[in-house]
Design a protein around this motif. Sequence first.
Motif, PDB file in Angstrom:
ATOM      1  N   GLY A  45      46.254  50.180  47.921  1.00 21.12           N
ATOM      2  CA  GLY A  45      46.190  49.203  48.997  1.00 21.12           C
ATOM      3  C   GLY A  45      44.786  48.749  49.321  1.00 21.12           C
ATOM      4  O   GLY A  45      44.589  47.866  50.155  1.00 21.12           O
ATOM      5  N   THR A  46      43.766  49.345  48.669  1.00 22.28           N
ATOM      6  CA  THR A  46      42.384  48.933  48.880  1.00 22.28           C
ATOM      7  C   THR A  46      41.857  48.257  47.625  1.00 22.28           C
ATOM      8  O   THR A  46      42.368  48.472  46.524  1.00 22.28           O
ATOM      9  N   PRO A  47      40.818  47.439  47.745  1.00 22.08           N
ATOM     10  CA  PRO A  47      40.301  46.728  46.574  1.00 22.08           C
ATOM     11  C   PRO A  47      39.598  47.661  45.581  1.00 22.08           C
ATOM     12  O   PRO A  47      38.843  48.550  45.972  1.00 22.08           O
ATOM     13  N   TYR A  48      39.873  47.431  44.317  1.00 21.07           N
ATOM     14  CA  TYR A  48      39.112  48.052  43.237  1.00 21.07           C
ATOM     15  C   TYR A  48      38.070  47.037  42.798  1.00 21.07           C
ATOM     16  O   TYR A  48      38.397  45.892  42.505  1.00 21.07           O
ATOM     17  N   LYS A  49      36.819  47.428  42.767  1.00 20.38           N
ATOM     18  CA  LYS A  49      35.745  46.508  42.416  1.00 20.38           C
ATOM     19  C   LYS A  49      34.975  47.059  41.216  1.00 20.38           C
ATOM     20  O   LYS A  49      34.670  48.253  41.155  1.00 20.38           O
ATOM     21  N   ALA A  50      34.673  46.161  40.286  1.00 25.35           N
ATOM     22  CA  ALA A  50      33.945  46.584  39.094  1.00 25.35           C
ATOM     23  C   ALA A  50      33.149  45.417  38.529  1.00 25.35           C
ATOM     24  O   ALA A  50      33.419  44.250  38.838  1.00 25.35           O
ATOM     25  N   GLU A  51      32.177  45.731  37.705  1.00 30.12           N
ATOM     26  CA  GLU A  51      31.405  44.741  36.958  1.00 30.12           C
ATOM     27  C   GLU A  51      31.550  45.064  35.478  1.00 30.12           C
ATOM     28  O   GLU A  51      31.568  46.236  35.083  1.00 30.12           O
ATOM     29  N   MET A  52      31.654  44.050  34.654  1.00 30.97           N
ATOM     30  CA  MET A  52      31.689  44.267  33.209  1.00 30.97           C
ATOM     31  C   MET A  52      30.626  43.380  32.557  1.00 30.97           C
ATOM     32  O   MET A  52      30.395  42.243  32.992  1.00 30.97           O
ATOM     33  N   PHE A  53      29.992  43.905  31.515  1.00 34.02           N
ATOM     34  CA  PHE A  53      28.866  43.197  30.931  1.00 34.02           C
ATOM     35  C   PHE A  53      28.576  43.774  29.552  1.00 34.02           C
ATOM     36  O   PHE A  53      29.094  44.838  29.184  1.00 34.02           O
ATOM     37  N   ILE A  54      27.722  43.073  28.802  1.00 34.28           N
ATOM     38  CA  ILE A  54      27.231  43.610  27.541  1.00 34.28           C
ATOM     39  C   ILE A  54      25.855  44.203  27.797  1.00 34.28           C
ATOM     40  O   ILE A  54      25.077  43.683  28.601  1.00 34.28           O
ATOM     41  N   ALA A  55      25.579  45.292  27.116  1.00 39.51           N
ATOM     42  CA  ALA A  55      24.339  46.015  27.387  1.00 39.51           C
ATOM     43  C   ALA A  55      23.116  45.204  26.987  1.00 39.51           C
ATOM     44  O   ALA A  55      22.063  45.314  27.597  1.00 39.51           O
ATOM     45  N   ALA A  56      23.222  44.356  25.966  1.00 39.52           N
ATOM     46  CA  ALA A  56      22.121  43.481  25.567  1.00 39.52           C
ATOM     47  C   ALA A  56      22.570  42.054  25.814  1.00 39.52           C
ATOM     48  O   ALA A  56      23.639  41.648  25.368  1.00 39.52           O
ATOM     49  N   SER A  57      21.788  41.302  26.527  1.00 40.41           N
ATOM     50  CA  SER A  57      22.186  39.941  26.862  1.00 40.41           C
ATOM     51  C   SER A  57      21.023  38.989  26.687  1.00 40.41           C
ATOM     52  O   SER A  57      19.884  39.395  26.502  1.00 40.41           O
ATOM     53  N   SER A  58      21.343  37.692  26.770  1.00 39.57           N
ATOM     54  CA  SER A  58      20.342  36.650  26.620  1.00 39.57           C
ATOM     55  C   SER A  58      20.565  35.597  27.691  1.00 39.57           C
ATOM     56  O   SER A  58      21.708  35.269  28.017  1.00 39.57           O
ATOM     57  N   GLY A  76      40.727  52.047  55.800  1.00 42.96           N
ATOM     58  CA  GLY A  76      39.639  51.491  56.599  1.00 42.96           C
ATOM     59  C   GLY A  76      39.990  50.152  57.217  1.00 42.96           C
ATOM     60  O   GLY A  76      41.090  49.934  57.735  1.00 42.96           O
ATOM     61  N   GLN A  77      39.031  49.222  57.150  1.00 49.05           N
ATOM     62  CA  GLN A  77      39.211  47.912  57.757  1.00 49.05           C
ATOM     63  C   GLN A  77      40.246  47.058  57.029  1.00 49.05           C
ATOM     64  O   GLN A  77      40.714  46.055  57.567  1.00 49.05           O
ATOM     65  N   THR A  78      40.614  47.446  55.817  1.00 47.94           N
ATOM     66  CA  THR A  78      41.609  46.661  55.077  1.00 47.94           C
ATOM     67  C   THR A  78      43.034  46.960  55.539  1.00 47.94           C
ATOM     68  O   THR A  78      43.972  46.304  55.093  1.00 47.94           O
ATOM     69  N   TYR A  79      43.195  47.941  56.403  1.00 46.52           N
ATOM     70  CA  TYR A  79      44.529  48.317  56.899  1.00 46.52           C
ATOM     71  C   TYR A  79      45.137  47.169  57.697  1.00 46.52           C
ATOM     72  O   TYR A  79      44.628  46.773  58.740  1.00 46.52           O
ATOM     73  N   ASP A  80      46.205  46.614  57.173  1.00 46.32           N
ATOM     74  CA  ASP A  80      46.916  45.496  57.806  1.00 46.32           C
ATOM     75  C   ASP A  80      48.392  45.877  57.879  1.00 46.32           C
ATOM     76  O   ASP A  80      49.196  45.453  57.056  1.00 46.32           O
ATOM     77  N   PRO A  81      48.759  46.698  58.880  1.00 48.04           N
ATOM     78  CA  PRO A  81      50.067  47.364  58.831  1.00 48.04           C
ATOM     79  C   PRO A  81      51.248  46.490  59.241  1.00 48.04           C
ATOM     80  O   PRO A  81      51.133  45.568  60.049  1.00 48.04           O
ATOM     81  N   SER A  82      52.373  46.821  58.648  1.00 42.14           N
ATOM     82  CA  SER A  82      53.677  46.337  59.083  1.00 42.14           C
ATOM     83  C   SER A  82      54.645  47.487  58.879  1.00 42.14           C
ATOM     84  O   SER A  82      54.415  48.367  58.040  1.00 42.14           O
TER      85      SER A  82
END
Length: 316
Positions: A32-45, A141-147
């Motif tokens: 019920g809470t957000p999963y947050k992630a970043e994805m990237f390549i280790a070498a970039s231009s 936490g603050q994301t609790y939006d109950p019904s």
Amino acid sequence: FGKLAEKVGAKQLKFDKILAMANAESNIVAAGTPYKAEMFIAASSTTVVPRMSTTAGPIKVENGVGKLEFIARAASYDADGKSKQTWKGTITIKGPSGDTTFNLEKEYIVAKPVVQVQGAAISALYMNCGNELNIQVPSLGQTYDPSFRAEGGTVIPGGKKGYVIIVPNSPKVRIFVSSGGMQISDAKGEQFSVKPIPKPTVELLGDGGKKLDLKQGGTMPRSLVAKAVPDPTFKEQNPKDARYAVTNWEVILARGKRPVKNLNFNSAQANLNQLAAEGRPGDRLVITIKGITRTNFQNATEQVKMAEEIISYSIQ
């Protein structure tokens, strides 16, 4: 020309090692809470803008880094209340010889949120009463939006987040908690037993508000008050539902086995001057309680179903 080609990405990109990577804020998230992630390549231009996609949903690419966010969900949990999940992603970069795609897989754990119920009615609810509960899920936490949804009763929203009034209509009640439209409770819900409303007792107050001594008797009172007293535990837990009144009762002046005179009353107050004028030591007052009403938390009045109560008081 070589430097210009490098700026526009015309030259071949050369990296010793290219890795597709993902970085999550946390590998354990509550359902019920957000999963947050970043994805990237280790070498970039700076001249290459990668294209990214995931099995978990859309991803926003900023400065070569993809930002992923979705609501963590799980269909079932293990004995520790955890569920192992994975998501997959692809990163595609364009080079002089064509597109190159890198694949990655990220594991995370969804933790089952713990529903906390507070209130006087935790042990058991009372039938047809407004049982007030405070139901919270701290991990959201603050994301609790109950019904709330109930089986075996009616749900009335309270005035604050997580506060709810449950009115049972069956011996068992199950409450299902959701947040943001996603059910938090398991298939069994939050379960409560339901108790019947305990019957009130009757207390008789004589002149000056003094309680009648029914064992020893006493002088002839000139007034009486019939007071319906709620069960102490019930009153403490549901004070708004524990409001009683005696609405129908009879007082008989009896001498031996013969009634001398009787009066009927439709309120808690009784004027006994007529009986007091004829009363003698040795007589008795026979009080019959015929009707008691209860006012509930919604200020609706109902008749209490109970047998007539007969009380005897000896006049000295």
